[in-house]
Design an enzyme around this catalytic site. Structure first.
Site, short mmCIF file in Angstrom:
data_model
loop_
_atom_site.label_atom_id
_atom_site.label_comp_id
_atom_site.label_asym_id
_atom_site.label_seq_id
_atom_site.Cartn_x
_atom_site.Cartn_y
_atom_site.Cartn_z
N ALA A 192 -16.61 34.82 -29.16
CA ALA A 192 -15.81 33.64 -29.54
C ALA A 192 -14.39 33.82 -28.98
O ALA A 192 -13.39 33.73 -29.71
CB ALA A 192 -15.80 33.43 -31.05
N HIS A 244 -10.80 33.76 -27.27
CA HIS A 244 -9.68 32.82 -27.22
C HIS A 244 -8.55 33.46 -26.41
O HIS A 244 -8.72 34.59 -25.89
CB HIS A 244 -9.23 32.44 -28.64
N HIS A 250 -7.77 37.19 -26.91
CA HIS A 250 -8.65 38.15 -26.20
C HIS A 250 -8.30 38.18 -24.71
O HIS A 250 -8.29 39.25 -24.09
CB HIS A 250 -10.11 37.73 -26.32
N MET A 275 -3.86 33.35 -33.10
CA MET A 275 -5.18 33.00 -32.57
C MET A 275 -6.22 33.90 -33.21
O MET A 275 -6.02 35.11 -33.33
CB MET A 275 -5.20 33.18 -31.07
#
Ligand code: PAF
Length: 281
Positions: free
Chosen positions: A34, A36, A39, A186
């Site tokens: 997942a 974002h 990362h 985030m």
């Protein structure tokens, strides 16, 4: 071009033994997918200082102390591979579950001290799961450097301690939290918030920054924290699980910042548990 996805440890080892023979420095970015911008900033940091970069994606069941949280965790492998494509990573390692926890797996890594507070106290067993999987990923990838976000600051401390204590020859690098324009840190969990929830969640960071500013005037933490908790509730959060001031070096709880310190929060909104932290000035 998307990077090759490897699911077997033997295939990963074949790659990294070639790299190691060639004297190349390997960086690893461990993730649960997942992906974002947070990362991707870790991937950029890895690319800037390593010859080869491995991104790992594994939703680690051992670190979830709530089965619903595990079931709801977003799984977006295809989109993740597409997001990584422009970065030129060398391998995306998405281990089959039996590569991490083979039949009969009976070993766990427990880190003491820095796990006594906050996430360690609120989520029993969570850091055992993190330390165990990260130790395995460090050994499986043979990386020289590993990149973690400061958003999970306590996790970063746990992983550093673990690598040092187990003599795993890897440098653990902490990278700054990436935030939305509102200040919202985030997180893959933000995907579970409604648009109104995202807007409310954006009110958390300004509260932390105000608190840090007031703390800098020399006031004690406890009364300031009570007022800040009320502000978080007024912003629409359902519950503040903790709001703590801790030493940035060993996570010892503090009532005044007498050296490098951070303010940490865990709060619930729309059934989603959000965490964040900022430097106490
Ligand atoms: O921060 C995460 O995404 C996870 O805790 C990690 C470090 C990948 C271990 O599963």
């Amino acid at each position: 071009m998307t990077a090759p996805i490897l699911r077997r440890l033997a295939d990963l080892r074949a790659k990294h033994s070639d790299w190691i023979r060639a004297g190349e420095r390997i960086g690893v970015v461990p993730t649960m997918g997942a992906l974002h911008a947070g990362h991707l900033s870790l991937v950029e940091a890895a690319k800037a200082t390593c010859d080869r970069v491995i991104v790992t994606i594994f939703v680690n069941p051992k670190q979830f102390n709530n089965p619903e949280d595990l079931a709801n965790y977003p799984r977006t492998e295809h989109e993740d591979a597409e997001k990584l494509a422009p970065y030129g990573v060398d391998v995306i390692y998405v281990p089959d579950p039996e590569e991490i926890y083979p039949a009969g797996f009976a070993t766990g890594v427990t880190v003491g001290g820095v796990t006594d507070v906050m996430e360690g106290a609120c989520r029993p067993g969570h850091f055992d799961g993190v330390a165990t999987v990260v130790a395995k990923l460090f050994l499986q990838t043979g990386a020289h450097r590993a990149f973690f976000g400061e958003k999970d600051y306590q996790q970063l401390m746990v992983v550093r301690r673990m690598a040092r204590d187990l003599d795993i020859p890897i440098e653990v690098i902490g990278c700054p939290t990436v935030r939305e324009a509102s200040g919202l840190a985030m997180s893959s969990r933000n995907l579970r918030l409604s648009p109104q929830g995202v807007e409310k969640a954006g009110r958390l960071h300004p509260v932390l920054m105000r608190l840090a500013g007031e703390l800098a005037t020399g006031k004690p933490f406890s009364p300031l924290a009570e007022a800040a908790k009320a502000e978080v509730a007024a912003a629409g959060f359902d519950e503040v699980e903790y709001l703590s001031l801790c030493s940035a070096e060993d996570l010892r709880p503090l009532d005044r910042s007498d050296g490098p310190a951070r303010i940490f929060v865990a709060a619930w909104l729309e059934g989603v548990r959000l965490i964040d932290n900022v430097a106490a000035m």
